[in-house]
Enzyme design. Structure first.
Site, PDB file in Angstrom:
ATOM      1  CG  HIS A 116      -9.640  31.214 -32.161  1.00  0.00           C
ATOM      2  ND1 HIS A 116      -9.814  32.272 -31.317  1.00  0.00           N
ATOM      3  CD2 HIS A 116      -9.779  31.711 -33.425  1.00  0.00           C
ATOM      4  CE1 HIS A 116     -10.040  33.368 -32.026  1.00  0.00           C
ATOM      5  NE2 HIS A 116     -10.034  33.054 -33.295  1.00  0.00           N
ATOM      6  CB  THR A 174     -14.085  29.993 -40.224  1.00  0.00           C
ATOM      7  OG1 THR A 174     -14.099  29.293 -38.982  1.00  0.00           O
ATOM      8  CG2 THR A 174     -14.646  31.385 -40.030  1.00  0.00           C
ATOM      9  N   GLY A 175     -13.193  28.087 -42.579  1.00  0.00           N
ATOM     10  CA  GLY A 175     -12.576  26.976 -43.302  1.00  0.00           C
ATOM     11  C   GLY A 175     -12.334  25.689 -42.532  1.00  0.00           C
ATOM     12  CG  ASP A 205      -9.534  39.945 -39.502  1.00  0.00           C
ATOM     13  OD1 ASP A 205      -9.045  41.082 -39.375  1.00  0.00           O
ATOM     14  OD2 ASP A 205      -9.324  39.215 -40.480  1.00  0.00           O
TER      15      ASP A 205
HETATM   16  O1  13P Z   1      -9.471  31.600 -36.959  1.00  0.00           O
HETATM   17  C1  13P Z   1     -10.642  31.349 -36.856  1.00  0.00           C
HETATM   18  C2  13P Z   1     -11.569  32.307 -36.221  1.00  0.00           C
HETATM   19  O2  13P Z   1     -10.970  33.513 -35.831  1.00  0.00           O
HETATM   20  C3  13P Z   1     -11.191  30.080 -37.326  1.00  0.00           C
HETATM   21  O3  13P Z   1     -10.654  29.715 -38.564  1.00  0.00           O
HETATM   22  P1  13P Z   1     -10.604  28.200 -38.982  1.00  0.00           P
HETATM   23  O4  13P Z   1     -11.968  27.644 -38.790  1.00  0.00           O
HETATM   24  O5  13P Z   1     -10.198  28.163 -40.428  1.00  0.00           O
HETATM   25  O6  13P Z   1      -9.588  27.548 -38.093  1.00  0.00           O
END
Ligand code: 13P
Length: 150
Positions: free
Chosen positions: A18, A44-45, A100
């Site tokens: 996060h 994640t992105g 999620d």
């Molecule tokens: O929100 C996330 C995990 O819950 C991480 O997403 P990002 O890597 O895109 O910031």
């Protein structure tokens, strides 16, 4: 009990953080760059992009967390495509995609996936002899649970 089977010593590691914990994850990743380089990394992105830049190592990027990235990681876990999750989640702020996050952490338990939520746990996992062995985290046997009388 771990089941030593077919997955090669190189692990498929999903990395997520996060926003308030991205710096901490990047710092940990830099210190452990050599160990990470022996593995296939997914992220994640935003986390994936930052890690790729920091480590100079390819990171297979999924969607950003709030757009479904956590769910993609969860789905890969259910398909036995991820061996280990490093997820530095934020204990101080609510996330728009909290359901999620919870679903992802739940699937890690269901599929017996090691999860690091902080540097100490990540260090313990990476210093484990199991990192150099072929093992697959097998699904917990829920047959008794599923057959229980309601
Ligand atoms: O929100 C996330 C995990 O819950 C991480 O997403 P990002 O890597 O895109 O910031």
């Amino acid at each position: 009990m771990l089941d030593f089977r077919t997955i090669p010593a190189s692990k498929r590691i999903a990395m997520v953080a996060h926003d308030n914990r991205k710096t901490e994850l990047l710092e940990w990743a830099l210190v452990n760059r050599e160990a990470l380089s022996k593995n296939t990394l997914y992220g994640t992105g935003t986390t994936g992009k930052l890690l790729e830049e920091k480590l100079n190592q390819p990171v297979i990027r999924l969607l950003s967390g709030p757009l479904g990235g956590d769910q993609q990681v969860g789905s890969m876990i259910a398909e036995e495509k991820i061996d280990l999750l490093i997820f530095f989640w934020d204990p101080m702020s609510a996330q728009p995609h909290d359901p999620d996050v919870k679903a992802l952490l739940r699937l890690c338990v269901v599929w017996n996936i090691p999860v690091a939520s902080n540097k100490a746990t990540a260090d313990f996992i990476f210093s484990s002899p199991l990192m150099n062995q072929d093992y697959t985290a097998t699904q917990i046997d829920y047959s008794t649970y599923l057959n229980r009388k309601l």
